[in-house]
Design a protein around this motif. Sequence first.
Motif, PDB file in Angstrom:
ATOM      1  N   VAL A  49       0.839  -1.194   0.000  1.00  0.00           N
ATOM      2  CA  VAL A  49       0.000   0.000   0.000  1.00  0.00           C
ATOM      3  C   VAL A  49       0.877   1.248   0.000  1.00  0.00           C
ATOM      4  O   VAL A  49       1.848   1.330   0.765  1.00  0.00           O
ATOM      5  CB  VAL A  49      -0.897  -0.001   1.260  1.00  0.00           C
ATOM      6  N   ARG A  52       2.523   3.146   3.043  1.00  0.00           N
ATOM      7  CA  ARG A  52       2.712   2.180   4.121  1.00  0.00           C
ATOM      8  C   ARG A  52       3.942   1.313   3.825  1.00  0.00           C
ATOM      9  O   ARG A  52       4.839   1.202   4.641  1.00  0.00           O
ATOM     10  CB  ARG A  52       1.462   1.296   4.221  1.00  0.00           C
ATOM     11  N   HIS A  53       3.952   0.736   2.635  1.00  0.00           N
ATOM     12  CA  HIS A  53       5.064  -0.132   2.236  1.00  0.00           C
ATOM     13  C   HIS A  53       6.015   0.568   1.292  1.00  0.00           C
ATOM     14  O   HIS A  53       7.106   0.086   1.028  1.00  0.00           O
ATOM     15  CB  HIS A  53       4.541  -1.387   1.558  1.00  0.00           C
ATOM     16  N   ASP A 317       4.809  -4.278  13.343  1.00  0.00           N
ATOM     17  CA  ASP A 317       3.435  -4.728  13.218  1.00  0.00           C
ATOM     18  C   ASP A 317       2.612  -3.638  12.545  1.00  0.00           C
ATOM     19  O   ASP A 317       2.677  -2.479  12.938  1.00  0.00           O
ATOM     20  CB  ASP A 317       2.851  -5.051  14.591  1.00  0.00           C
ATOM     21  N   HIS A 318       1.835  -4.042  11.550  1.00  0.00           N
ATOM     22  CA  HIS A 318       1.154  -3.041  10.734  1.00  0.00           C
ATOM     23  C   HIS A 318       0.027  -2.307  11.448  1.00  0.00           C
ATOM     24  O   HIS A 318      -0.436  -1.290  10.967  1.00  0.00           O
ATOM     25  CB  HIS A 318       0.618  -3.676   9.455  1.00  0.00           C
ATOM     26  N   PHE A 319      -0.464  -2.857  12.551  1.00  0.00           N
ATOM     27  CA  PHE A 319      -1.566  -2.158  13.204  1.00  0.00           C
ATOM     28  C   PHE A 319      -1.202  -1.505  14.520  1.00  0.00           C
ATOM     29  O   PHE A 319      -1.898  -0.631  14.977  1.00  0.00           O
ATOM     30  CB  PHE A 319      -2.768  -3.080  13.379  1.00  0.00           C
ATOM     31  N   THR A 320      -0.105  -1.932  15.136  1.00  0.00           N
ATOM     32  CA  THR A 320       0.230  -1.288  16.398  1.00  0.00           C
ATOM     33  C   THR A 320       1.325  -0.252  16.224  1.00  0.00           C
ATOM     34  O   THR A 320       1.549   0.554  17.108  1.00  0.00           O
ATOM     35  CB  THR A 320       0.670  -2.333  17.452  1.00  0.00           C
TER      36      THR A 320
ATOM     37  N   LEU B   2      -6.028  -4.144  18.031  1.00  0.00           N
ATOM     38  CA  LEU B   2      -5.502  -5.486  17.796  1.00  0.00           C
ATOM     39  C   LEU B   2      -4.253  -5.420  16.937  1.00  0.00           C
ATOM     40  O   LEU B   2      -4.171  -4.634  16.015  1.00  0.00           O
ATOM     41  CB  LEU B   2      -6.537  -6.326  17.052  1.00  0.00           C
ATOM     42  N   SER B   3      -3.293  -6.288  17.206  1.00  0.00           N
ATOM     43  CA  SER B   3      -2.145  -6.402  16.319  1.00  0.00           C
ATOM     44  C   SER B   3      -2.531  -7.250  15.125  1.00  0.00           C
ATOM     45  O   SER B   3      -3.552  -7.936  15.123  1.00  0.00           O
ATOM     46  CB  SER B   3      -0.974  -7.054  17.046  1.00  0.00           C
ATOM     47  N   GLU B   4      -1.659  -7.230  14.115  1.00  0.00           N
ATOM     48  CA  GLU B   4      -1.925  -8.011  12.916  1.00  0.00           C
ATOM     49  C   GLU B   4      -2.070  -9.493  13.241  1.00  0.00           C
ATOM     50  O   GLU B   4      -2.936 -10.178  12.703  1.00  0.00           O
ATOM     51  CB  GLU B   4      -0.762  -7.773  11.928  1.00  0.00           C
ATOM     52  N   PHE B   5      -1.233  -9.997  14.153  1.00  0.00           N
ATOM     53  CA  PHE B   5      -1.278 -11.424  14.455  1.00  0.00           C
ATOM     54  C   PHE B   5      -2.500 -11.791  15.294  1.00  0.00           C
ATOM     55  O   PHE B   5      -3.115 -12.827  15.074  1.00  0.00           O
ATOM     56  CB  PHE B   5       0.026 -11.870  15.128  1.00  0.00           C
ATOM     57  N   LEU B   7      -5.289 -10.241  15.177  1.00  0.00           N
ATOM     58  CA  LEU B   7      -6.399 -10.098  14.240  1.00  0.00           C
ATOM     59  C   LEU B   7      -6.591 -11.369  13.409  1.00  0.00           C
ATOM     60  O   LEU B   7      -7.697 -11.908  13.315  1.00  0.00           O
ATOM     61  CB  LEU B   7      -6.041  -8.913  13.354  1.00  0.00           C
ATOM     62  N   ALA B  94      -7.953  -1.588  12.650  1.00  0.00           N
ATOM     63  CA  ALA B  94      -8.399  -2.944  12.964  1.00  0.00           C
ATOM     64  C   ALA B  94      -9.542  -2.901  13.979  1.00  0.00           C
ATOM     65  O   ALA B  94      -9.370  -3.202  15.143  1.00  0.00           O
ATOM     66  CB  ALA B  94      -7.230  -3.764  13.507  1.00  0.00           C
ATOM     67  N   THR B 122      -2.598  -8.776   5.845  1.00  0.00           N
ATOM     68  CA  THR B 122      -3.414  -7.666   6.336  1.00  0.00           C
ATOM     69  C   THR B 122      -2.507  -6.469   6.556  1.00  0.00           C
ATOM     70  O   THR B 122      -1.375  -6.624   7.017  1.00  0.00           O
ATOM     71  CB  THR B 122      -4.082  -7.993   7.683  1.00  0.00           C
ATOM     72  N   THR B 123      -2.991  -5.302   6.219  1.00  0.00           N
ATOM     73  CA  THR B 123      -2.188  -4.110   6.408  1.00  0.00           C
ATOM     74  C   THR B 123      -3.106  -2.908   6.588  1.00  0.00           C
ATOM     75  O   THR B 123      -4.311  -2.983   6.368  1.00  0.00           O
ATOM     76  CB  THR B 123      -1.222  -3.911   5.212  1.00  0.00           C
TER      77      THR B 123
END
Lengths: 321, 321
Positions: A49, A52-53, A317-320, B2-5, B7, B94, B122-123
């Motif tokens: 994305v 992001r990446h 980690d992509h979400f935290t 939530l973290s990616e893992f 999730l 997330a 997921t991203t």
Amino acid sequence: MLSEFELISRYFTRPPVPGSRTALGVGDDCALLTPAPGMQLAVSTDMLVEGRHFFPHADPYALGHKCLAVNLSDLAAMGAQPIAFTLAFSLPEAREDWLEPFARGLLKLADEHGCELVGGDTTKGPLNISITVFGEIPFTQALRRDAAKDGDDIWVSGTLGDARLALAAYRHELSLATEAHHVAAQRMHQPTPRVELGLALRGIAHAAIDVSDGLAGDLGHILERSHVGARLDADALPPGSILKQQTQELRRRFTLSGGDDYELCFTAPQSRREQVLAAAEKTGTEVTRVGVIESMPGLRLVDAGGEPLDLALTSFDHFTS
Amino acid sequence: MLSEFELISRYFTRPPVPGSRTALGVGDDCALLTPAPGMQLAVSTDMLVEGRHFFPHADPYALGHKCLAVNLSDLAAMGAQPIAFTLAFSLPEAREDWLEPFARGLLKLADEHGCELVGGDTTKGPLNISITVFGEIPFTQALRRDAAKDGDDIWVSGTLGDARLALAAYRHELSLATEAHHVAAQRMHQPTPRVELGLALRGIAHAAIDVSDGLAGDLGHILERSHVGARLDADALPPGSILKQQTQELRRRFTLSGGDDYELCFTAPQSRREQVLAAAEKTGTEVTRVGVIESMPGLRLVDAGGEPLDLALTSFDHFTS
């Protein structure tokens, strides 16, 4: 403005590959793949994305390369031979000065690995590139994450941390000389998937993973799934050529938890050291022994003298983050 | 957050399916698929983007269903039996109140078709969902786009146009009673992939495609790749239950070029009419004969009396519309 069909036809349709595993490629509802007898199909998918990446306005040629490279890296980590991929992407507008170099970077790497584009989807939207790759692997020879054994050596291919170093410079967390930044940035923008090494390690290595989110975190996945622990020599980790010139603290941090390296981390019995080195030699890939698998769960870091290190490391980690 | 893992673990990891074709699912670098002997693997990928393929703030349960349904529809159009899929998606955050119903809608449809989630990515990013599906098909039995023959009947499954009618109402191009809009909107938000019909048509139909961008345009792909033409009876096209109540002009327009129908359009020899009807009966799917394949290239529309119609129809295109 190119239509969706003109776009696919102009940049992404190619002549059939002789002896390929694809009975039907781009242009039908589905592609048809025919794995050779005795082979399993390894499948992996990665989505990249913008923002992001990769940076907004990233060089499209390098981006085309990277999108496929990160997927091929997953095949490498299974010991699979690439055969085909699908490409789905959304982009804000069908600009030829973006599509032409993007397709060129993508298909050049694909050709180098005999990996055929067999299908896809294009749509309008924020820039997002999603690739699914297919590889072949003989039954029972996959390098799985859950196969590490107590006493295995832990190895990494190539060098670590230069991609993260380049990112740090882009973010002005530190400064690099122009040429040094350029060299490090190559690692970030055009990673080399270790496909040949992965193939050469079939039957030799036990477990493998590709290092995409930082070695400590990625090795952690092997440990968790194999129900083992590890002792890792932080000072044995091979820093990239630019990171090598930085402080010990930075070398340790970026080799352990840098991310975007796309090297292989694998385990193999001590009795296989010669064979590991021969596989590395044959494929022109450096490998370095960096630790040992132990039965006690958890990851223990030590320095060159064997003294425990307490580094606060977290995997990307992509979400935290 | 939530973290990616967490999730993946919470919403998308499921117990192994007995007798499945997947030797290794979510949680390694790749999934491993093992097609049964004599089978090819059909592969298709579709990307859905918020604001393009679905409304912002779309109901996540229906969206989960639709994302997989449009991919299963491609397998149906090849006559392939679904076995597995990968899911790559980016989302702004997330949120559990989005992820839980999204996963539920997605996995319910997956379970109905024995289609196992084997991997993904997921991203964080603008909402974008990219699915790649895998199906099995015996060698030589695929329903390809290039297989239509002069003299074939042209058939469509189910009904057409209600999805486009619902969209027109959302866009205030016309108005529908609340209940009628609700019924039509179901067709738009939760399409039914015609997987069983596609399987039943193996060995009976010649060519097939799924109707996603409008019948006229999608049939056009069959004509082009089969190097044939067609005469299509515009008034034989089966309108959806709500569209049926609209004017003839709207019925013709939305059945011919509506989009988002996810019905099958297929051709079969006249000698196979009984078998086509038996396949439809067996799978509980209506089918309607709507025209005939002719050797002269091009698509010719006629009305119920056989008189030529000149409708200015264009297929939906993601970059020119």
